[in-house]
Design a protein around this motif. Structure first.
Motif, PDB file in Angstrom:
ATOM      1  N   VAL A  98       0.835  -1.211   0.000  1.00 36.66           N
ATOM      2  CA  VAL A  98       0.000   0.000   0.000  1.00 36.66           C
ATOM      3  C   VAL A  98       0.866   1.256   0.000  1.00 36.66           C
ATOM      4  O   VAL A  98       0.637   2.188  -0.778  1.00 36.66           O
ATOM      5  N   CYS A 101       2.407   1.923  -3.287  1.00 41.59           N
ATOM      6  CA  CYS A 101       1.459   2.547  -4.209  1.00 41.59           C
ATOM      7  C   CYS A 101       1.318   4.037  -3.927  1.00 41.59           C
ATOM      8  O   CYS A 101       1.256   4.857  -4.850  1.00 41.59           O
ATOM      9  N   ILE A 102       1.267   4.401  -2.639  1.00 43.67           N
ATOM     10  CA  ILE A 102       1.173   5.820  -2.283  1.00 43.67           C
ATOM     11  C   ILE A 102       2.402   6.569  -2.782  1.00 43.67           C
ATOM     12  O   ILE A 102       2.305   7.674  -3.328  1.00 43.67           O
ATOM     13  N   VAL A 142      -0.009   5.336  -7.595  1.00 46.44           N
ATOM     14  CA  VAL A 142      -0.793   4.382  -8.386  1.00 46.44           C
ATOM     15  C   VAL A 142      -1.701   3.590  -7.453  1.00 46.44           C
ATOM     16  O   VAL A 142      -1.509   3.577  -6.234  1.00 46.44           O
ATOM     17  N   THR A 143      -2.690   2.909  -8.035  1.00 43.84           N
ATOM     18  CA  THR A 143      -3.533   2.020  -7.247  1.00 43.84           C
ATOM     19  C   THR A 143      -2.871   0.652  -7.154  1.00 43.84           C
ATOM     20  O   THR A 143      -1.940   0.345  -7.904  1.00 43.84           O
ATOM     21  N   ILE A 144      -3.378  -0.168  -6.272  1.00 49.46           N
ATOM     22  CA  ILE A 144      -2.803  -1.493  -6.081  1.00 49.46           C
ATOM     23  C   ILE A 144      -2.947  -2.332  -7.347  1.00 49.46           C
ATOM     24  O   ILE A 144      -2.124  -3.213  -7.630  1.00 49.46           O
ATOM     25  N   HIS A 145      -3.978  -2.047  -8.145  1.00 46.89           N
ATOM     26  CA  HIS A 145      -4.194  -2.811  -9.371  1.00 46.89           C
ATOM     27  C   HIS A 145      -3.285  -2.342 -10.502  1.00 46.89           C
ATOM     28  O   HIS A 145      -3.065  -3.065 -11.478  1.00 46.89           O
ATOM     29  N   GLU A 146      -2.765  -1.139 -10.383  1.00 42.77           N
ATOM     30  CA  GLU A 146      -1.878  -0.594 -11.415  1.00 42.77           C
ATOM     31  C   GLU A 146      -0.400  -0.796 -11.089  1.00 42.77           C
ATOM     32  O   GLU A 146       0.452  -0.573 -11.946  1.00 42.77           O
ATOM     33  N   ALA A 147      -0.098  -1.222  -9.882  1.00 42.00           N
ATOM     34  CA  ALA A 147       1.291  -1.222  -9.397  1.00 42.00           C
ATOM     35  C   ALA A 147       2.193  -2.188 -10.165  1.00 42.00           C
ATOM     36  O   ALA A 147       3.335  -1.858 -10.493  1.00 42.00           O
TER      37      ALA A 147
END
Length: 456
Positions: A237, A240-241, A245-250
């Motif tokens: 998480v 991602c911050i 990005v979001t977790i799905h884009e990482a």
């Protein structure tokens, strides 16, 4: 098995490369969690090496004292023109050099960043090589491009599956190692970590060759980001911050596994069965690092009193003059008795210069008609009232001076002063001018998220 028994005996593994959540958005465990986990493993020591920061060391220090484990003071420094270095000051002077270097890097960079160059290590005002233990952290990719390597291998007819040729390692990194060895001499080491990638064995083989060629001993570390594998989701998480990005884009921004957690001495010994000395050298470094935060104490300004006067006598004089102004009809017996009591405790604890410093700042603000007001537990002190720091008459309330200062705590009291917002900068600039920019600093608070904030 004999090696494993030695690791579990007197000469055991200590983790020397562990980052806490004070490496903001890089690691995901509190300093206390790392300390507690290390203690549960039976480690005799652990180092907290946050990126360009010593901020988390106070919490780690207190936790280490509580758990009876040694904290090795350190930091991970990043350089614009070289590899990262793990720095461990062995004495108080060396720690001062480390913090000076960090100050230099942060003052020349934007807020929240640090900009250091290898040439900074040579500056005489830092005396940087003295009293420091250094571990070089190899960059993530130490090899030249595959196409160049393949061409050179064909030319030399040395194409072998597991063979690592010295020319495969980047020249820049080899050159940097040479200069670091020359500067730090026998107090420089090379970090080796098992990262579980398909290049792990090749990378470890290359680092072994560099170690032999430059006579820089290898030290095993796990490059720790979390205290336990269960913390990996939180690490993802904050990654991602950090990258927006979001977790799905990482995707590949996330670590491929949870292996960068704090491992036990037994686990590390098994990982490095082929490099036993790299494990044992952690104890060697721990023994060299004897510096503790207990050696630090605040040093008050020394130019607070007139010539031929002492700090204690000057404070008594100012309090006496202030009492006469506060009580023009005569100082009440209760107040007079309380003044004597408070001054006795203040002087016995060596806090006179602290009160004189606060008084000096208050005096300046008043001379410039800048509204200011002391608040909080300082209102329990008749000395603060007589010095003009607070405005509450202690003769009209029931005092509890020990709420403000206690001999049992043995630390300076907290005097909170509010200055009018529009002119606060004037007071800050006065402090810089009076005491010097090198001796005055701004402090910051660290915000941690509660449940709602974390989810948001």
């Amino acid at each position: 098995m004999e090696f494993l028994r030695e690791i579990m005996g007197k000469k055991q593994y200590s983790e020397l490369h562990a980052m806490s959540n004070f490496s903001f958005l890089q690691a995901a465990s509190h300093p206390e969690e790392l300390i507690h986990q290390a203690a549960s493993f039976g480690m005799k020591a652990i180092a907290i090496t946050d990126i360009n920061s010593v901020t988390g060391l106070v919490r780690a220090h207190l936790a280490a004292k509580d758990k009876g484990i040694k904290l090795v003071i350190g930091a991970r420094l990043t350089f614009e023109d070289g590899p990262d270095l793990l720095i461990y000051p062995t004495n108080k002077a060396a720690y001062g050099c480390l913090t000076k270097l960090l100050t230099l890097g942060k003052r020349r960079a934007v807020k929240g960043s640090c900009k250091l160059y290898l040439s900074d290590l040579n500056k005489s005002e830092f005396c940087y090589g003295e009293g420091q233990i250094v571990i070089v952290v190899p960059p993530s990719d130490i090899f030249v491009s595959t196409s160049i390597v393949s061409y050179k291998i064909r030319c030399r007819n040395k194409q072998q599956n597991n063979h690592i040729s010295f020319f495969e390692i980047k020249k820049t990194f080899k050159k940097q190692l040479f200069h670091l060895k020359k500067f730090f001499k026998e107090f420089v080491y090379l970090s080796v970590s098992y990262n579980y990638s398909y290049k792990s064995k090749k990378r470890i083989s290359a680092l072994s060759q560099l170690s032999t060629f430059y006579n820089i001993p290898l030290v095993a570390t796990n490059d720790v980001l979390i205290h336990s594998p269960s913390r990996k989701p939180l690490l993802d998480v904050i990654t991602c911050i950090r990258n927006g990005v979001t977790i799905h884009e990482a995707g590949y921004l996330l670590g491929p596994n949870a292996e960068r957690h704090l491992k036990s001495p037994n686990q590390m010994a098994k990982l490095f069965l082929e490099l036993p000395d790299a494990i044992l050298r952690t104890s060697e470094i721990v023994d060299l690092c004897q510096f503790s935060l207990d050696e630090l104490s605040y040093e008050y300004p020394c130019d607070l009193v007139p010539f031929n006067s002492t700090l204690e006598s000057e404070l008594s004089r100012l309090v006496s003059e202030g009492a006469k102004k506060r009580y023009p009809s005569g100082v009440p017996k209760k107040v007079f008795t309380q003044i004597k009591y408070e001054l006795k405790i203040i002087n016995s604890l060596g806090f006179a210069p602290y009160f004189l410093t606060v008084y000096d700042i208050i005096r300046y603000a008043e001379s410039q008609n800048i509204f200011c007001q002391g608040r909080g537990s300082a209102a329990n002190s008749v000395v603060c009232y007589c010095l003009g720091i607070t405005a509450v008459d202690p003769n009209r309330i029931e005092l509890l001076f020990e709420r403000f200062i206690s001999a049992d705590r043995g630390e300076p009291p907290d005097i909170d002063i509010d200055f009018e917002n529009g002119r606060r900068e004037e007071v800050i600039q006065y402090i810089y001018k009076k005491y010097g920019r090198e001796k005055a600093s701004m402090t910051a608070t660290v915000i941690t998220y509660k449940t709602k904030g974390a989810l948001r």
